[in-house]
Design an enzyme around this catalytic site. Structure first.
Site, mmCIF file in Angstrom:
data_model
loop_
_atom_site.group_PDB
_atom_site.id
_atom_site.type_symbol
_atom_site.label_atom_id
_atom_site.label_comp_id
_atom_site.label_asym_id
_atom_site.label_seq_id
_atom_site.Cartn_x
_atom_site.Cartn_y
_atom_site.Cartn_z
ATOM 1 N N ARG A 1 0.847 -1.196 0.000
ATOM 2 C CA ARG A 1 0.000 0.000 0.000
ATOM 3 C C ARG A 1 0.881 1.244 0.000
ATOM 4 O O ARG A 1 1.900 1.303 0.692
ATOM 5 C CB ARG A 1 -0.895 0.039 1.242
ATOM 6 C CG ARG A 1 -2.153 -0.795 1.117
ATOM 7 C CD ARG A 1 -3.156 -0.239 0.098
ATOM 8 N NE ARG A 1 -4.338 -1.059 0.004
ATOM 9 C CZ ARG A 1 -4.496 -2.077 -0.844
ATOM 10 N NH1 ARG A 1 -3.551 -2.396 -1.712
ATOM 11 N NH2 ARG A 1 -5.623 -2.769 -0.857
ATOM 12 N N HIS B 1 -1.224 0.719 -9.792
ATOM 13 C CA HIS B 1 -1.937 -0.202 -8.893
ATOM 14 C C HIS B 1 -2.534 -1.351 -9.716
ATOM 15 O O HIS B 1 -3.736 -1.619 -9.684
ATOM 16 C CB HIS B 1 -3.035 0.513 -8.101
ATOM 17 C CG HIS B 1 -3.444 -0.242 -6.874
ATOM 18 N ND1 HIS B 1 -3.710 0.353 -5.661
ATOM 19 C CD2 HIS B 1 -3.629 -1.576 -6.664
ATOM 20 C CE1 HIS B 1 -4.040 -0.570 -4.775
ATOM 21 N NE2 HIS B 1 -3.991 -1.757 -5.365
HETATM 22 P P1 NDP Z 1 -1.943 -11.126 4.573
HETATM 23 O O1 NDP Z 1 -2.880 -10.578 5.572
HETATM 24 O O2 NDP Z 1 -2.071 -12.551 4.162
HETATM 25 O O3 NDP Z 1 -0.435 -10.901 5.064
HETATM 26 C C1 NDP Z 1 -0.002 -9.726 5.647
HETATM 27 C C2 NDP Z 1 1.432 -9.943 6.131
HETATM 28 O O4 NDP Z 1 1.929 -8.712 6.650
HETATM 29 C C3 NDP Z 1 1.529 -10.974 7.270
HETATM 30 O O5 NDP Z 1 2.690 -11.746 7.117
HETATM 31 C C4 NDP Z 1 1.645 -10.087 8.516
HETATM 32 O O6 NDP Z 1 2.342 -10.668 9.593
HETATM 33 C C5 NDP Z 1 2.447 -8.941 7.954
HETATM 34 N N1 NDP Z 1 2.267 -7.757 8.784
HETATM 35 C C6 NDP Z 1 1.154 -7.023 8.988
HETATM 36 N N2 NDP Z 1 1.396 -6.009 9.832
HETATM 37 C C7 NDP Z 1 2.701 -6.111 10.177
HETATM 38 C C8 NDP Z 1 3.534 -5.364 11.021
HETATM 39 N N3 NDP Z 1 3.092 -4.296 11.691
HETATM 40 N N4 NDP Z 1 4.824 -5.746 11.150
HETATM 41 C C9 NDP Z 1 5.278 -6.841 10.494
HETATM 42 N N5 NDP Z 1 4.525 -7.593 9.658
HETATM 43 C C10 NDP Z 1 3.251 -7.231 9.512
HETATM 44 O O7 NDP Z 1 -2.060 -10.177 3.299
HETATM 45 P P2 NDP Z 1 -1.761 -10.532 1.767
HETATM 46 O O8 NDP Z 1 -0.440 -11.155 1.656
HETATM 47 O O9 NDP Z 1 -2.926 -11.223 1.165
HETATM 48 O O10 NDP Z 1 -1.747 -9.049 1.135
HETATM 49 C C11 NDP Z 1 -0.828 -8.077 1.572
HETATM 50 C C12 NDP Z 1 -1.232 -6.702 1.062
HETATM 51 O O11 NDP Z 1 -0.966 -6.596 -0.323
HETATM 52 C C13 NDP Z 1 -2.723 -6.361 1.153
HETATM 53 O O12 NDP Z 1 -3.080 -5.967 2.459
HETATM 54 C C14 NDP Z 1 -2.845 -5.224 0.171
HETATM 55 O O13 NDP Z 1 -2.589 -3.991 0.817
HETATM 56 C C15 NDP Z 1 -1.736 -5.497 -0.841
HETATM 57 N N6 NDP Z 1 -2.255 -5.854 -2.161
HETATM 58 C C16 NDP Z 1 -1.908 -5.083 -3.240
HETATM 59 C C17 NDP Z 1 -2.337 -5.413 -4.487
HETATM 60 C C18 NDP Z 1 -1.891 -4.633 -5.682
HETATM 61 O O14 NDP Z 1 -2.398 -4.863 -6.781
HETATM 62 N N7 NDP Z 1 -0.934 -3.729 -5.531
HETATM 63 C C19 NDP Z 1 -3.204 -6.572 -4.730
HETATM 64 C C20 NDP Z 1 -3.493 -7.324 -3.545
HETATM 65 C C21 NDP Z 1 -3.033 -6.960 -2.305
HETATM 66 P P3 NDP Z 1 1.780 -11.977 10.345
HETATM 67 O O15 NDP Z 1 1.924 -13.083 9.342
HETATM 68 O O16 NDP Z 1 2.686 -12.150 11.494
HETATM 69 O O17 NDP Z 1 0.363 -11.685 10.692
HETATM 70 C C1 OXD Z 2 -6.068 -5.522 -3.212
HETATM 71 C C2 OXD Z 2 -5.630 -4.567 -4.194
HETATM 72 O O1 OXD Z 2 -6.010 -5.220 -2.031
HETATM 73 O O2 OXD Z 2 -5.965 -4.743 -5.380
HETATM 74 O O3 OXD Z 2 -6.495 -6.620 -3.615
HETATM 75 O O4 OXD Z 2 -4.911 -3.630 -3.878
#
Ligand code: NDP
Ligand code: OXD
Length: 320
Positions: free
Chosen positions: A235, A283
């Site tokens: 993000r 994005h």
């Molecule tokens: P998940 O919820 O599966 O994973 C999030 C990861 O981030 C976990 O490993 C979590 O740790 C870690 N995390 C969260 N907060 C912290 C923190 N404060 N410190 C350290 N680690 C942290 O999400 P996804 O993998 O499915 O997606 C990740 C992000 O990708 C989405 O939230 C979205 O913002 C973005 N995204 C962007 C897209 C694009 O097209 N650009 C498309 C899809 C998603 P833990 O495992 O310990 O909980």
């Molecule tokens: C998502 C994105 O969160 O597209 O899936 O950013």
């Protein structure tokens, strides 16, 4: 159509992709498509489920009968920031197509920087035929992934197949074969080994602005790529864009690939557009496939109606 509970659709996606997917979706339910102007003033109290991407702030107040909210994407910051948000389960979008797309983007960008993509594109424009000597191999480069959730873990495995050394950081320590992992306390150790930093964190209070000068200056400076590289597809709110521009200009960062921005669309006057060492995608790293999204919602609604627990439910406290 039967009397099964109605589904509300409020997806600020490409309208055509929603219209293409809707006719096959939810065959036995009433669908209220908020993209259709005819539904603008409609009574929404009969809807039990809402599928949303950047929903109208008034939607949840109007749809008073909801039982669950489905995010149109993997991220949920666009829902959690809604000031009328009811206390209902929020379900993330988790799907093979989305995961594959994200890993493709991460692999594409990692290879672009490994194989001197900017230099060769420049040379082509000047009709220059010159091979860059001393091409490093993937095995000489450490890719560090911040966020080892569904997307980060898959990207890690695919980068490993290409030969990169992969390490990862997340709140709680993860176990991924062949990947050295760090928990929240291991950030400095993680950064100090990282040549290419991949941002796949959700946007929460803890991750807002986390990619800043202080963090960039702790990345490895002794790698074979000649300076640290930053890829962000998590993000934009997690990156400090003034610091990014400054670090990309003074050599703290060698280059970056950015798919997400604090304000989207990226403003035309942003300095990021003009930097020669930045690759920008709008994005688009892993857009949701709307048909797959509707299938996922249908499955989850079926679970709920059969008395089974919903999957991929967001923890409101941690914000993802
Ligand atoms: P998940 O919820 O599966 O994973 C999030 C990861 O981030 C976990 O490993 C979590 O740790 C870690 N995390 C969260 N907060 C912290 C923190 N404060 N410190 C350290 N680690 C942290 O999400 P996804 O993998 O499915 O997606 C990740 C992000 O990708 C989405 O939230 C979205 O913002 C973005 N995204 C962007 C897209 C694009 O097209 N650009 C498309 C899809 C998603 P833990 O495992 O310990 O909980
Ligand atoms: C998502 C994105 O969160 O597209 O899936 O950013």
């Amino acid at each position: 159509m039967t009397d099964k509970s109605a589904i509300l659709i409020d997806l600020r996606f490409d309208r055509e992709s929603v219209l293409r997917a809707l006719p096959e979706a939810f065959p036995d339910r009433t669908v209220i498509d908020m993209g259709d102007p005819a539904n603008r003033d409609r009574d929404l109290s009969s809807a039990s489920y809402a599928v949303v991407w950047k929903p109208d702030p008034e939607l949840f107040r109007r749809a008073s009968g909801l039982k669950a909210i489905f995010s149109g994407g993997a991220g949920v910051d666009h829902i959690l920031s809604n000031y009328n948000l009811p206390d209902l389960p929020i379900v993330r979008f988790v799907d093979r197509s989305l995961t594959d797309r994200m890993s493709e983007w991460v692999v594409w960008q990692s290879l672009h920087h490994l194989r001197n993509g900017f230099v060769y594109a420049d040379q082509q424009r000047s009709r220059v035929w010159r091979e860059i000597a001393d091409q490093p191999e993937a095995r000489d480069v450490t890719v560090g992934i911040m966020g080892l959730g569904v997307l980060g873990a898959d990207a890690a495995v695919k980068l490993k197949v290409l030969g990169f050394r992969v390490i990862g950081w997340s709140r709680s320590k993860k176990d991924i074969s062949g990947v050295e992992t760090f928990d929240a306390n291991g950030l400095d150790e993680f950064l100090g080994q990282t040549d290419i930093l991949v941002g796949l964190l959700p946007l929460t209070d803890d991750t807002r602005g986390i990619y800043n000068r202080s963090l960039f200056s702790r990345l490895s400076r002794s790698g074979v790529l000649g300076g640290p590289i930053f890829l962000n597809a998590g993000r934009g709110g997690s990156q400090n864009e003034d610091d990014l521009v400054a670090c990309l200009s003074d050599g703290t960062l060698k280059a970056a690939s950015l798919d997400v921005f604090v304000k989207e669309p990226l403003e035309r006057n942003s300095s990021l557009w003009g930097l020669p060492n930045v690759l920008i995608t709008p994005h688009a790293a892993a857009s949701s496939d709307v048909r797959a999204l509707f299938r996922h919602v249908e499955q989850q609604v079926r679970r709920l109606e059969n008395g089974e627990p919903l999957q991929f439910v967001v923890d409101r406290l941690s914000g993802y």
